[in-house]
Design an enzyme around this catalytic site. Structure first.
Site, PDB file in Angstrom:
ATOM      1  N   GLU A   7      49.893  36.112  45.425  1.00 16.53           N
ATOM      2  CA  GLU A   7      48.890  36.205  44.026  1.00 16.53           C
ATOM      3  C   GLU A   7      49.827  36.064  42.928  1.00 16.53           C
ATOM      4  OE1 GLU A   7      45.762  36.380  44.364  1.00 16.53           O
ATOM      5  OE2 GLU A   7      44.962  37.608  45.867  1.00 16.53           O
ATOM      6  N   HIS A  17      40.011  33.942  52.173  1.00 21.47           N
ATOM      7  CA  HIS A  17      39.052  34.996  52.780  1.00 21.47           C
ATOM      8  C   HIS A  17      38.604  34.602  54.225  1.00 21.47           C
ATOM      9  CE1 HIS A  17      38.087  37.129  48.528  1.00 21.47           C
ATOM     10  NE2 HIS A  17      39.158  37.592  49.182  1.00 21.47           N
ATOM     11  N   LYS A  47      46.518  37.203  34.437  1.00 22.89           N
ATOM     12  CA  LYS A  47      45.301  37.888  34.977  1.00 22.89           C
ATOM     13  C   LYS A  47      44.549  38.383  33.400  1.00 22.89           C
ATOM     14  CE  LYS A  47      42.560  40.136  37.959  1.00 22.89           C
ATOM     15  NZ  LYS A  47      42.359  40.332  39.372  1.00 22.89           N
ATOM     16  N   HIS A  93      46.647  39.892  53.108  1.00 31.60           N
ATOM     17  CA  HIS A  93      45.818  39.068  52.249  1.00 31.60           C
ATOM     18  C   HIS A  93      46.578  37.872  51.358  1.00 31.60           C
ATOM     19  CE1 HIS A  93      42.590  38.457  49.392  1.00 31.60           C
ATOM     20  NE2 HIS A  93      43.885  38.313  48.143  1.00 31.60           N
ATOM     21  N   ARG A 135      27.034  58.119  38.347  1.00 32.31           N
ATOM     22  CA  ARG A 135      26.891  57.284  37.594  1.00 32.31           C
ATOM     23  C   ARG A 135      28.027  56.805  36.938  1.00 32.31           C
ATOM     24  NH1 ARG A 135      21.630  59.218  36.786  1.00 32.31           N
ATOM     25  NH2 ARG A 135      20.050  58.083  38.138  1.00 32.31           N
ATOM     26  N   LYS A 181      37.267  44.783  38.821  1.00 32.25           N
ATOM     27  CA  LYS A 181      36.635  44.615  39.963  1.00 32.25           C
ATOM     28  C   LYS A 181      36.558  45.759  41.107  1.00 32.25           C
ATOM     29  CE  LYS A 181      36.078  39.569  40.498  1.00 32.25           C
ATOM     30  NZ  LYS A 181      36.301  38.692  41.094  1.00 32.25           N
ATOM     31  N   ARG A 205      37.162  33.024  35.117  1.00 36.39           N
ATOM     32  CA  ARG A 205      37.780  34.038  36.066  1.00 36.39           C
ATOM     33  C   ARG A 205      37.691  33.634  37.561  1.00 36.39           C
ATOM     34  NH1 ARG A 205      37.076  40.590  35.980  1.00 36.39           N
ATOM     35  NH2 ARG A 205      38.271  40.888  37.842  1.00 36.39           N
ATOM     36  N   ASN A 250      40.377  32.569  42.093  1.00 37.98           N
ATOM     37  CA  ASN A 250      40.223  32.432  43.416  1.00 37.98           C
ATOM     38  C   ASN A 250      40.884  31.307  44.010  1.00 37.98           C
ATOM     39  OD1 ASN A 250      38.369  34.633  43.820  1.00 37.98           O
ATOM     40  ND2 ASN A 250      36.855  33.479  42.195  1.00 37.98           N
ATOM     41  N   HIS A 304      41.419  31.184  47.702  1.00 37.18           N
ATOM     42  CA  HIS A 304      40.656  32.468  48.312  1.00 37.18           C
ATOM     43  C   HIS A 304      39.612  32.176  49.138  1.00 37.18           C
ATOM     44  CE1 HIS A 304      43.493  34.921  45.777  1.00 37.18           C
ATOM     45  NE2 HIS A 304      42.717  35.874  46.221  1.00 37.18           N
ATOM     46  N   GLU A 360      33.124  37.171  35.429  1.00 39.98           N
ATOM     47  CA  GLU A 360      33.317  35.830  36.524  1.00 39.98           C
ATOM     48  C   GLU A 360      32.012  34.779  36.318  1.00 39.98           C
ATOM     49  OE1 GLU A 360      34.376  36.994  40.257  1.00 39.98           O
ATOM     50  OE2 GLU A 360      35.117  35.023  40.868  1.00 39.98           O
TER      51      GLU A 360
END
Lengths: 358, 358
Positions: free
Chosen positions: B180, B245, B220, B258, B117, B138, B234, B238, B241, B230
């Site tokens: 980025e 993606h 960031k 990427h 956990r 993330k 946030r 993207n 993206h 998000e």
């Protein structure tokens, strides 16, 4: 109807207990969800799944049925459910409902906690035992090496307890659940413990059951509110679980129920507590309660001790190779103790001797 | 040395950038850990793993080396690492260090987030690209159906950036990382964007690189502090993206980096922004920057449009089947737009036409 609110760091959530709640679910969802995935097992599905789907009364409801039993709390089922959620088009505004006992709650909760980095989920416990696991935000799956080793803390959006679903529980499940209620009494509610210890579970009324559930949940709620991440008092909830988990693991999951293993673990914890704390504790009362209510008294063999100790050390609570146990100074006053292997071995031996004399 | 502190709901954590930091790790760990598991990939292991292990200077250090590349961010590697952590006897007072690029950070972070956990983890990014993924908490693995679909929010205990590890990066990785940084400029730092757009990445000095990294991380950091989970700003991160993606997924992970995919996605986002917002944006400047710096300009075929749209809809940001894109009102002023399939299809068609004319 009984209602409590649990405060967690991420959100506050209600616990609602009511007979027939599964017919009135919509009322307790405080958001519009883009879609809903109901996860349940093959035993519960026949009885209650359709009621739940009907009462949600919306489009985009999906269902997933996993085999009942602890074995489903594994990485394969976890990944299958993730795939199901993706295929069904669930998004960040979707909801997962875990309809079932602790296995379904833990598994479904961990899927919800990690699907797209976390979506809402609702616990709908259908066992007495799950009153414990459904409150407090612990979700997890098992690893071959131990229970709940993979998981996180993720509070549900609500715990919706239809107490009617408890009326059809097999007696063995009632027994399993009551071990956790008794545990809550032993660590924090003396009058609950005193009420339960002389009680025959076969003669309990539904009103008594609801009261016991409420009392147990109150103990659990108080503790998890104080210590959500188990760095302190939350550990007390593990009374009976150090040996209990080891018994489950070494006997093979499913041979004894969780509550049966915990009851045996509590008996051992009381034995150790008497030795360490030099106090008289209700060891005999607990033993008698287990006998009256037909809990299996597990016959621990000398030759299995090393295996049990190895299993106890792989417990999540173990730090730097010590075995951590919850003991009682007295009823209602728990304490955490770190023990080395040789002490635990000695306590198991004297426990075996004591049990042989009973 | 440069240092920033990120505030998250669970904890505050430092980001430290310094040449040779890997030789001084002990100084930045603010706790004693019972054991440490360093997770890295087979490319980084040869270069830096021994330095890291040596500088930790303690007992109970374990290492796990996974194959480099996006393919390692899968459920099998995840479970193998959980097993490794269990076998190594890691407990709740242990630490996981993710030494590598974004794949290692995301994978190692998700293991740490869900082992018993959640235990502490430290990000040690070794790529420029990972300046982005290592900050903000993330963590995730991929599902066959899409990137990062399984994961959670789990802040690291620290981000320790040894900028010396960036000097040996292949040029393609520099390019991937700068996409980025440029994105961060475009959404929130006009002067960073203006400085980068005319720049040839082959001529960048290490001082310039550190300054660009710092500027990017500041953008960031500011955004994730305002919106950790998000639900709002946030999402601006993207930019590029949604299509990016989809390009990665449909071309097959690894075919383009990427950053290369994101650069193409940003070009598309500027195209759509000009149409939707009726504003002049630095579309040509971005195109020229990509040409100067040898970003592959992906030749999108008409016949692949439906597949791209399907992939864009399976993005985590997509709600109720709409495609969500980040657009720019102007440089430094992003906005989130939900678009239906037919609009996106039309924009891709006009984008293809425009690209053919360049």
């Amino acid at each position: 109807m009984k209602q409590l609110t649990i405060q967690s760091s991420q959100r506050n959530y209600p616990i609602v207990m009511e007979a027939g709640l599964r017919f009135r679910l919509k009322k307790w969802l405080n958001k519009d969800y883009s879609s809903i995935l109901v996860i349940t097992d093959d035993q519960i599905a026949d009885k209650y799944l359709q009621d739940v789907v009907d009462s949600l009364d919306q489009k985009n409801i999906y269902t997933s049925i996993v085999p009942s039993g602890e074995a489903s709390k594994n990485i394969e089922q976890y990944y299958k459910l993730q795939s199901k959620a993706i295929e069904s088009g669930l998004d960040r505004k979707s909801l997962i409902i875990a309809l079932g006992g602790g296995v379904i709650g833990d598994l479904g909760g961990f899927v919800a906690a990690t699907f797209m980095r976390g979506i809402d989920f609702v616990q709908m416990p259908t066992t007495i035992l799950a009153h414990d696991s459904s409150v407090g935000g612990k979700v997890a799956i098992n690893h071959e090496s131990g229970k709940n080793l993979i998981g996180c803390f993720y509070p549900p959006a609500a715990v919706l307890y239809d107490t009617e679903t408890l009326t059809s529980l097999p007696y063995r499940e009632v027994r399993s659940g009551y071990a956790e209620i008794l545990k809550e009494g032993l660590i924090s509610d003396i009058s609950l413990a005193e009420e339960l210890l002389p009680l025959s579970l076969k003669q309990i009324s539904s009103v008594q059951l609801e009261n016991h559930l409420e009392a147990g949940i109150k103990v659990k709620a108080m503790i998890v509110e104080e210590d959500e991440k188990e760095s302190g008092v939350r550990k007390y909830l593990n009374l009976g679980h150090t040996l209990g988990h080891a018994l489950e693991a070494t006997l093979g999951y499913g041979k004894v129920t969780h509550g049966e293993a915990v009851a045996n673990g509590m008996l051992f914890a009381l034995h150790v507590s008497e030795k360490v704390k030099e106090q008289q504790l209700p060891f005999n009362e607990l033993y008698n309660w287990m006998k009256i209510n037909e809990y299996p008294i597990i016959d621990i063999k000398e030759k299995s001790i090393s295996e049990l100790i190895k299993s106890m050390k792989s417990d999540k609570k173990s730090i730097s190779g010590h075995i951590q146990m919850v003991l009682l100074n007295k009823v209602g006053e728990p304490a955490v103790e770190n023990l080395d292997d040789s002490s635990v071995e000695a306590y198991i031996k004297t426990f075996i001797e004591r049990m042989n004399k009973l």
